[in-house]
Write an enzyme that holds these catalytic residues in place. Sequence first.
Site, PDB file in Angstrom:
ATOM      1  CB  SER A   1       9.493 -18.219   7.021  1.00  0.00           C
ATOM      2  OG  SER A   1       8.391 -18.884   7.533  1.00  0.00           O
TER       3      SER A   1
ATOM      4  CG  ASP B   1       5.352  -3.270   7.638  1.00  0.00           C
ATOM      5  OD1 ASP B   1       5.972  -2.732   6.731  1.00  0.00           O
ATOM      6  OD2 ASP B   1       4.434  -3.964   7.825  1.00  0.00           O
TER       7      ASP B   1
ATOM      8  CE  LYS C   1       7.431 -21.550   4.255  1.00  0.00           C
ATOM      9  NZ  LYS C   1       6.818 -21.060   5.524  1.00  0.00           N
TER      10      LYS C   1
END
Length: 549
Positions: free
Chosen positions: A292, A303, A317
């Site tokens: 999460s 990224d 998740k």
Amino acid sequence: MITRKKLFAFSIVLVALIALSFTKPAERYFEIAKNLDIFATLFKEVNALYVDDVNPNKLIRTGIDAMLNSLDPYTNYIPEDEVEDYRTVNTGQYGGIGAITREIGNRTVVTMIMEGYGAQKGGLKIGDEIQKINDIELAKLTREESGHLMKGQVGTPVTLTVKRKGVEQPLRIEFKREKIKVNNVPYYGMVGNDVAYIQLSDFTPDAAKEVKNALTALKEKGAKSVILDLRGNPGGLLIEAVNITNLFLPKGKLVVSTKGKIPENNLNYETLNTPVDTEIPVTVLINRGSASASEIVAGTLQDYDRGVIIGEKSYGKGLVQVSRPLSYNSQLKVTTAKYYTPTGRCIQVLDYTHRREDGSVGSIPDSIKRAFKTSSGRTVYDGGGIDPDIKTEPKEAHVLTQVLFEKGFLFDFATQYAFKHPEPVNPRTFSLTEEEYQQFIVWMKDKNYKYKSYLEYELQEFSEEAKKEKYYSELKGQLDQISNRIAESKKNELVLYKDEIKLLLEEDIVARYHLEKGSIEAGFKYDDDVKKATEILHDNAKYKKLLNL
């Protein structure tokens, strides 16, 4: 008693409710009212006619749990008597004395003392066995009941009667409950001369503040790079994840997007604050327990090519939950959206929307996973957690080690060791000598720790299959020979698995003197992920190459 028929009837109601998403609003409201009426009358008839007495609370709770479980594991009903525990998990705060306990057999023992709180100030020690709380014997209470007795209103008194090694009579210690705040950052310090190490275990309120304070303090001590350890971190508040990435990213950067059925849940979260350092080299440690919010931090830094991710593939998740109040002080935690990293990746690994015919859930197949590009052009994928830039092999504790931990033998030996060696040890350099480990082996000789290894289970299954296939009589001699060889090897098992047993023993022993921080430091010398991260951070060319910079 709950029968399959009742659950089947309830599932019919559920299927009808799901089908409503394809109906017009007026029809939808009618169908909702109709199915709720069916459920109410069904429950009334069961309650009146079922052969045995039924507990209404238990029966309804089973129905609610079955209904919500058909959606996903994160949509949950929290009844009034569980709300306080739910708040503790989400806020990291409760009223207590700052002691962590564990049941070993029929004993309740103190396994950790939190620094600066009543338990430490009142003289409670790791290894103490709690016999009574407020003169109520723990042997007469369930684990849940004793936990509620320990916690309570801030400022109220609580008295513990404890048995301590080396003290003949039980000790009676009085405390005042206070507001306990579980730290999101249980440890930060330097690894070597110039590498900062920050362990983040939760994302409750102030997580970003704690990480910021740790990072700032370590930079002042000369840190030139940082390891952010998210291993085993199950996640928590999304906004804390956003603010933690903001420590390493400039203002105005997209961190995460959420997309749901309701337009209000379609949100973009960007960095809003002045960062601490946008240039310092970063490595992030993750494993299968990183979920999460942990995946938001790791995925966002990946990224933007802002840090090297090291470890195992994360949990996967990618679902967002919010809490909604219900009647009678209960609550609903419900999944409202999926989240997406800056490149557009959703890292949710299980597809709860498309269940199999038997109700089971499958992982998103590799064939439909999509490729995305990071800021510097590296390829990353969605649909299955965060893939580390450097993969490390997971270390599974052997069954023997697990048994020694669960039965409390490692804990009890550590208590005995600390009693015989009262002088504090250095957490980073402490190591049991060969002689001391031999003393542990001798100490274990009269202990019952029988267990079946994975190999023994497989051998047993093979033997059973051989009997079914009528081959057992032919193979019996060989199977007996293998079984005897395994039994012979197990006689030397405490030596065979010495390294992993020794690690846990040393962490437990050091905790007696230096609490949680000492226990964490004692594990550094065995931690291959930390060693790998330090190696990468000390090799600037390799670090940049990994990030395609």
